[in-house]
Scaffold this active site. Sequence first.
Site: not given
Length: 434
Positions: A82, A161, A168, A183, A187
Amino acid sequence: MNVVDIIAAKRDGHELSSEQIGWLINGAMEGSVADYQLSAWLMAVVLKGMSDRETADLTRSLVASGKRLDLSSLGGFVGDKHSTGGVGDKTTLVVAPLVAAAGVPMGKMSGRGLGYSGGTIDKLESIPGMQCSLTVDQFIEGVRNVGLVVAAQTPDLAPADGILYKMRDVTATVDSLPLIASSIMSKKIAAGANGVVLDVKVGSGAFMKTPDQARALAISMRDIGRGVGLLVRAVLSDMDQPLGWAVGNNLEVHEAVQTLRGEGPADLLEVALVIGGNLLEMAGKANSVEAGQDILRETLRSGAGLEKLREFVMNQGGDPSFIDDPHALPSAPVQRDLVARTSGWIAHIDAEAIGRASVEIGAGRRVKSDAIDHRVGFVLNAKIGDHVETGSKLATIHTSSDQAASQVEPAILNAFTISATPVAIPPVIMEVIA
Ligand code: URA
């Protein structure tokens, strides 16, 4: 409990209890906490921060809003990666097929564009037919049968999320260590992988502008992962200029294909190889990160990575024609070249300014309901350290109209700083935190 009290407590810098955080996230899910209250709370978090305990509680609540996948039936290591967000960051589209083709399955949840940074899901959805809203069964079958799945938040996977993320994106509440850490980690935990490599971006086009901030984010995410038994490694990589050449959804998909053909930009390939080498080593497929990178170079050379991309796209309903035909993806009607007004060496490229301009022309969202124009964006012709002559091409703007091109032209030209003296090419990988 009362939402106004919770917002006020955070506004005044108090630590929230686990119960308050859980209650707020539940309320966001059920709709009893209104959008404007959630955005006020998010802004209070941006301004006042959160303790490690609050960040871990927020992560837990985000995960608990959906299911936590159990991939143990797949019988081996499943990897994930990520990015904390950057400009031109299409690394997933390169590293995930390479790692999967090398025999390490990848099951990944990604996000959409956030603020001025692009999102993998928007890039993937620029491929006609591509579906990223998957059920749990589709996710598990994709990892089992193809070895590669990329999914968005769904009602099943970290839905809270998804709610916070959309808010956001359009309320200037992205750049916050606890919000980013929770966040991302929600995930990663929900998707059930065994090991994850986090690509923590640092620089003008990243939410973390300094190595110290990036290191703190990496350590926070690593500790959240440790708390639930997830192996986490973090790579700090440079985002003081866009990654690669392309910024914008279709343009970035095209660049990922070029890279998997061995014709892509060196910085993008290097980030992909370092992340992928770490994943292969964590999975026990290679004895060292360097040996893992050698395996991936071979996967690239043989074309197996490109074939894995095709298999993955088809499995999620996408039309893979763009892999063989560069013109298969729609292109923007206006393409305008920008040239250097002086000769010299490129000293800086303001990635945040380029990211903001990309949102302005429709590659990202200004309000939640905005549709993305997948065709638009920028292609850079010069990167830091390159020498340019007066009149040589710096970048091409891809827009839906001449007016849109004129609107962002000054911002793109001003994003380039040209020096009269030679400039060294900055290293793309800054640090690896195990
Ligand atoms: N990526 C995410 O998924 N969340 C963030 O907050 C930033 C980057």
